[in-house]
Scaffold this motif. Structure first.
Motif, short mmCIF file in Angstrom:
data_model
loop_
_atom_site.label_atom_id
_atom_site.label_comp_id
_atom_site.label_asym_id
_atom_site.label_seq_id
_atom_site.Cartn_x
_atom_site.Cartn_y
_atom_site.Cartn_z
N SER A 21 0.83 -1.21 0.00
CA SER A 21 0.00 0.00 0.00
C SER A 21 0.86 1.25 0.00
N VAL A 22 0.55 2.16 -0.89
CA VAL A 22 1.19 3.47 -0.87
C VAL A 22 0.41 4.32 0.11
N ILE A 23 1.09 4.75 1.18
CA ILE A 23 0.45 5.51 2.25
C ILE A 23 0.55 7.02 1.99
N ARG A 24 1.67 7.44 1.40
CA ARG A 24 1.89 8.86 1.12
C ARG A 24 2.64 8.95 -0.20
N ASP A 38 5.77 6.61 0.64
CA ASP A 38 5.83 5.79 1.85
C ASP A 38 4.99 4.56 1.53
N VAL A 39 5.58 3.37 1.68
CA VAL A 39 4.94 2.13 1.27
C VAL A 39 4.87 1.18 2.47
N ALA A 40 3.67 0.63 2.71
CA ALA A 40 3.48 -0.35 3.78
C ALA A 40 3.37 -1.73 3.17
N ILE A 41 4.01 -2.73 3.79
CA ILE A 41 3.97 -4.12 3.36
C ILE A 41 3.11 -4.88 4.37
N MET A 42 2.01 -5.46 3.88
CA MET A 42 1.05 -6.11 4.75
C MET A 42 0.90 -7.58 4.37
#
Length: 80
Positions: A21-24, A38-42
């Protein structure tokens, strides 16, 4: 791909059971375009955060390249 992400509050893709997910996202015009993400890995199965990072992508007229793998971001810093 990156052009579609900039200007949205969040964008998500799935790769082999991992949610990215791209958060910012921010952009900067240079001799092409820089994208600061800013990328989150889930974990897709339980939506648990596995990590997050800063990433810079340079788009030189359609030729995309990662120019910087930035700092790791704590999961609680992106999952607000």
């Amino acid at each position: 791909f990156v052009d579609a992400l900039v200007g949205t509050s969040e964008s998500t893709s799935w790769i082999n059971g991992i949610e990215v997910s791209v958060i910012r996202a921010q952009q900067q015009v240079v001799a092409g375009m820089n994208y600061f993400l800013d990328v989150a890995i889930m974990d897709r199965s339980n939506h648990e955060c596995r990590g997050a990072l800063e990433l810079t992508v340079w788009n030189q007229f359609g030729d995309l390249s990662v120019t910087s793998w930035g700092q790791e971001i704590p999961c609680d810093g992106v999952m607000g």
